[in-house]
Design a protein around this motif. Structure first.
Motif, PDB file in Angstrom:
ATOM      1  N   SER A   1       0.251  -2.224  -4.799  1.00  0.00           N
ATOM      2  CA  SER A   1      -0.064  -3.417  -4.041  1.00  0.00           C
ATOM      3  C   SER A   1       0.906  -3.962  -3.211  1.00  0.00           C
ATOM      4  O   SER A   1       2.167  -4.032  -3.535  1.00  0.00           O
ATOM      5  CB  SER A   1      -0.894  -4.224  -4.791  1.00  0.00           C
ATOM      6  N   ALA A   2       0.501  -4.464  -1.867  1.00  0.00           N
ATOM      7  CA  ALA A   2       1.740  -5.307  -1.403  1.00  0.00           C
ATOM      8  C   ALA A   2       1.988  -6.584  -2.004  1.00  0.00           C
ATOM      9  O   ALA A   2       3.018  -6.875  -1.585  1.00  0.00           O
ATOM     10  CB  ALA A   2       1.491  -5.294   0.229  1.00  0.00           C
TER      11      ALA A   2
ATOM     12  N   ASN B   1       2.811   9.745   4.302  1.00  0.00           N
ATOM     13  CA  ASN B   1       2.093   8.534   5.595  1.00  0.00           C
ATOM     14  C   ASN B   1       0.913   8.539   5.302  1.00  0.00           C
ATOM     15  O   ASN B   1       0.007   9.187   4.494  1.00  0.00           O
ATOM     16  CB  ASN B   1       1.885   9.539   6.954  1.00  0.00           C
ATOM     17  N   TRP B   2       0.303   7.592   5.954  1.00  0.00           N
ATOM     18  CA  TRP B   2      -0.977   7.003   5.652  1.00  0.00           C
ATOM     19  C   TRP B   2      -1.824   7.380   6.893  1.00  0.00           C
ATOM     20  O   TRP B   2      -1.439   7.443   8.104  1.00  0.00           O
ATOM     21  CB  TRP B   2      -1.213   5.414   5.253  1.00  0.00           C
ATOM     22  N   SER B   3      -3.125   8.089   6.880  1.00  0.00           N
ATOM     23  CA  SER B   3      -3.948   8.233   7.859  1.00  0.00           C
ATOM     24  C   SER B   3      -4.531   6.976   8.576  1.00  0.00           C
ATOM     25  O   SER B   3      -4.326   5.952   8.066  1.00  0.00           O
ATOM     26  CB  SER B   3      -5.092   9.125   7.386  1.00  0.00           C
ATOM     27  N   PRO B   4      -4.642   7.336   9.814  1.00  0.00           N
ATOM     28  CA  PRO B   4      -4.973   5.994  10.591  1.00  0.00           C
ATOM     29  C   PRO B   4      -6.143   5.447  10.087  1.00  0.00           C
ATOM     30  O   PRO B   4      -6.460   4.138  10.291  1.00  0.00           O
ATOM     31  CB  PRO B   4      -5.332   6.534  12.063  1.00  0.00           C
TER      32      PRO B   4
ATOM     33  N   ASN C   1      10.890   8.656   2.452  1.00  0.00           N
ATOM     34  CA  ASN C   1      11.484   8.978   3.692  1.00  0.00           C
ATOM     35  C   ASN C   1      10.883   8.229   4.921  1.00  0.00           C
ATOM     36  O   ASN C   1      11.520   8.185   5.831  1.00  0.00           O
ATOM     37  CB  ASN C   1      11.753  10.538   3.556  1.00  0.00           C
ATOM     38  N   VAL C   2       9.498   8.457   4.994  1.00  0.00           N
ATOM     39  CA  VAL C   2       8.798   7.859   6.186  1.00  0.00           C
ATOM     40  C   VAL C   2       7.876   6.762   5.894  1.00  0.00           C
ATOM     41  O   VAL C   2       7.991   6.273   4.771  1.00  0.00           O
ATOM     42  CB  VAL C   2       8.050   8.910   6.706  1.00  0.00           C
ATOM     43  N   ASN C   3       7.344   6.154   7.086  1.00  0.00           N
ATOM     44  CA  ASN C   3       6.667   4.961   6.667  1.00  0.00           C
ATOM     45  C   ASN C   3       5.245   5.137   6.388  1.00  0.00           C
ATOM     46  O   ASN C   3       4.513   5.965   6.233  1.00  0.00           O
ATOM     47  CB  ASN C   3       6.268   4.187   8.159  1.00  0.00           C
ATOM     48  N   SER C   4       4.997   4.596   4.856  1.00  0.00           N
ATOM     49  CA  SER C   4       3.978   4.925   4.149  1.00  0.00           C
ATOM     50  C   SER C   4       3.042   3.670   3.629  1.00  0.00           C
ATOM     51  O   SER C   4       2.305   3.523   2.910  1.00  0.00           O
ATOM     52  CB  SER C   4       4.397   5.449   2.688  1.00  0.00           C
ATOM     53  N   TRP C   5       3.381   2.582   4.785  1.00  0.00           N
ATOM     54  CA  TRP C   5       2.130   1.467   4.551  1.00  0.00           C
ATOM     55  C   TRP C   5       0.875   1.966   5.254  1.00  0.00           C
ATOM     56  O   TRP C   5       0.526   2.930   5.988  1.00  0.00           O
ATOM     57  CB  TRP C   5       2.449   0.323   5.530  1.00  0.00           C
ATOM     58  N   ALA C   6      -0.056   1.385   4.373  1.00  0.00           N
ATOM     59  CA  ALA C   6      -1.657   1.462   4.833  1.00  0.00           C
ATOM     60  C   ALA C   6      -1.719   0.770   6.171  1.00  0.00           C
ATOM     61  O   ALA C   6      -1.066  -0.163   6.246  1.00  0.00           O
ATOM     62  CB  ALA C   6      -2.478   0.992   3.761  1.00  0.00           C
TER      63      ALA C   6
ATOM     64  N   ASP D   1      -4.021  -1.406   6.536  1.00  0.00           N
ATOM     65  CA  ASP D   1      -4.186  -2.867   6.557  1.00  0.00           C
ATOM     66  C   ASP D   1      -3.158  -3.810   6.100  1.00  0.00           C
ATOM     67  O   ASP D   1      -3.285  -4.744   5.728  1.00  0.00           O
ATOM     68  CB  ASP D   1      -5.632  -3.026   5.718  1.00  0.00           C
ATOM     69  N   SER D   2      -2.082  -2.992   5.898  1.00  0.00           N
ATOM     70  CA  SER D   2      -0.564  -3.638   5.343  1.00  0.00           C
ATOM     71  C   SER D   2      -0.843  -4.223   3.942  1.00  0.00           C
ATOM     72  O   SER D   2       0.018  -4.844   3.438  1.00  0.00           O
ATOM     73  CB  SER D   2      -0.326  -4.891   6.177  1.00  0.00           C
ATOM     74  N   ARG D   3      -2.060  -3.778   3.066  1.00  0.00           N
ATOM     75  CA  ARG D   3      -2.260  -4.335   1.882  1.00  0.00           C
ATOM     76  C   ARG D   3      -1.773  -3.498   0.778  1.00  0.00           C
ATOM     77  O   ARG D   3      -1.642  -3.627  -0.436  1.00  0.00           O
ATOM     78  CB  ARG D   3      -3.679  -4.473   1.588  1.00  0.00           C
ATOM     79  N   ARG D   4      -1.390  -2.075   1.108  1.00  0.00           N
ATOM     80  CA  ARG D   4      -0.899  -1.097   0.154  1.00  0.00           C
ATOM     81  C   ARG D   4       0.067  -0.163   0.863  1.00  0.00           C
ATOM     82  O   ARG D   4       0.359  -0.210   2.153  1.00  0.00           O
ATOM     83  CB  ARG D   4      -1.859  -0.205  -0.209  1.00  0.00           C
ATOM     84  N   PHE D   5       1.033   0.408  -0.002  1.00  0.00           N
ATOM     85  CA  PHE D   5       2.013   1.481   0.391  1.00  0.00           C
ATOM     86  C   PHE D   5       2.314   2.536  -0.518  1.00  0.00           C
ATOM     87  O   PHE D   5       1.661   2.471  -1.919  1.00  0.00           O
ATOM     88  CB  PHE D   5       3.362   0.756   0.798  1.00  0.00           C
TER      89      PHE D   5
END
Length: 318
Positions: A41-42, A62-65, A297-302, A304-308
């Motif tokens: 959780s963020a 990575n998170w899918s779009p 290593n790469v951006n792993s944010w969801a 909606d910015s609520r999770r990573f």
């Protein structure tokens, strides 16, 4: 960047077959080791173990779009894990005409393509759902390690290192997302890695040794995309790598290695830090784990910015 995927000294993680020319190869799990994929959780200390395996070493989510899946590399290939099917298995995304890949991969801002680093040292683009890849980089005598794409989808940010030369610091380079020759950006002395655009496109964030007073002491910095000097965002005793800003620009994550660490090795006790982007020096929460290389290593944010997401690699005897 995947510098520790080049054949290392005795005692390092066993590797798969090397790619011709570069010597890079996929990492594999040690006996008794597991891949654990976590979603955090963020805004709290809540974490959830969403996938675990002792078969394949998976890295760099990575998170899918659409926010429904995670994309991870493993065994030189790319995999999609559906978060709605926790008992399921990752499904391979076909990468036709692309050599084995490393853990440098990003999704285009419009959600239509993936940009990847091959273990041959070149950058590639493929459709998000998989298909035939297009090589983007020239044979310019350098290795290319992708980390970021501009919010308008026009520019790739990557690390450039001369081929066949040991001990040369990585340099920040930018190139058109459609392919072509890159240009090096002056970031001063010292190795850099993990260049990634801020969501508003105003900054490139990265880790740099420009402020180091001892070898390898990387810190989190940024520089204006319009040009200008580096700005140090974190001053710490830890060795800090791979800054990633949430899509809403409010929070950021990075991975902290113990003081004295050289590079971003695997199999270390590290911590994922969460900070607010208006005060990088104040850690909001910390997630300690056994990992390092492949964890973040790469951006792993969801979206909606609520999770990573992040990955740990626990060992049976540690």
């Amino acid at each position: 960047m995947t510098d520790n995927q080049v054949t290392g000294p005795a005692g390092t993680t066993p590797q798969g077959p090397a790619t011709e020319d570069t010597g890079m190869r996929p990492r594999v799990l040690e006996p008794g080791q597991r891949t654990c994929v976590w979603v955090a959780s963020a805004d709290s200390d809540t974490t959830e173990l969403v996938y675990e395996t002792s078969e394949t070493l998976l890295e760099a989510p990575n998170w899918s779009p659409d926010g429904k899946s995670l994309l991870l590399n493993g065994d030189g290939r790319l995999w999609r894990f559906d978060l709605g099917q926790r008992s399921g298995q990752p499904v391979e995304i076909p990468l036709d005409g692309v050599p084995p890949i490393n853990n440098d991969h990003v999704v285009s801002p419009d959600g239509t393509h993936l940009y990847l680093s091959g273990m041959d040292g070149h950058l590639y683009r493929v459709p998000l759902t998989g298909g035939t890849g297009t090589r983007l980089t020239d044979d310019d005598g350098t290795l290319h390690f992708l980390h970021g794409i501009s919010p308008d989808g026009r520019t790739l940010a990557y690390v450039e290192i001369p081929r066949g030369v040991d001990g040369v610091p990585g340099r920040l380079a930018l190139m058109p997302a459609d392919g072509g020759r890159g240009r090096v950006v002056n970031t001063g002395e010292g190795h850099i890695d993990g260049p990634e655009y801020s969501p508003d496109g105003a900054w490139i964030l990265l880790n740099s040794e420009a402020f180091a007073t001892e070898p390898g002491h990387a810190q989190i910095v940024r520089l204006p995309t319009a040009g200008g000097p580096l700005e140090r965002l974190v001053a710490s005793r830890t060795v800090d790598w791979f800054p990633h800003v949430s899509p809403d620009g409010r929070l950021a994550t990075y991975v902290a290695f113990p003081a004295g660490t050289l590079g971003h090795p695997e199999n270390r006790h590290v911590a994922v830090h969460v900070v607010a982007t208006d005060d990088w020096g104040k850690t909001l929460r910390t997630f300690p784990l056994f990992g390092g290389q492949g964890t973040l290593n790469v951006n792993s944010w969801a979206p909606d910015s609520r999770r990573f997401a992040f990955v740990s690699y626990p060992m049976a005897d540690r």
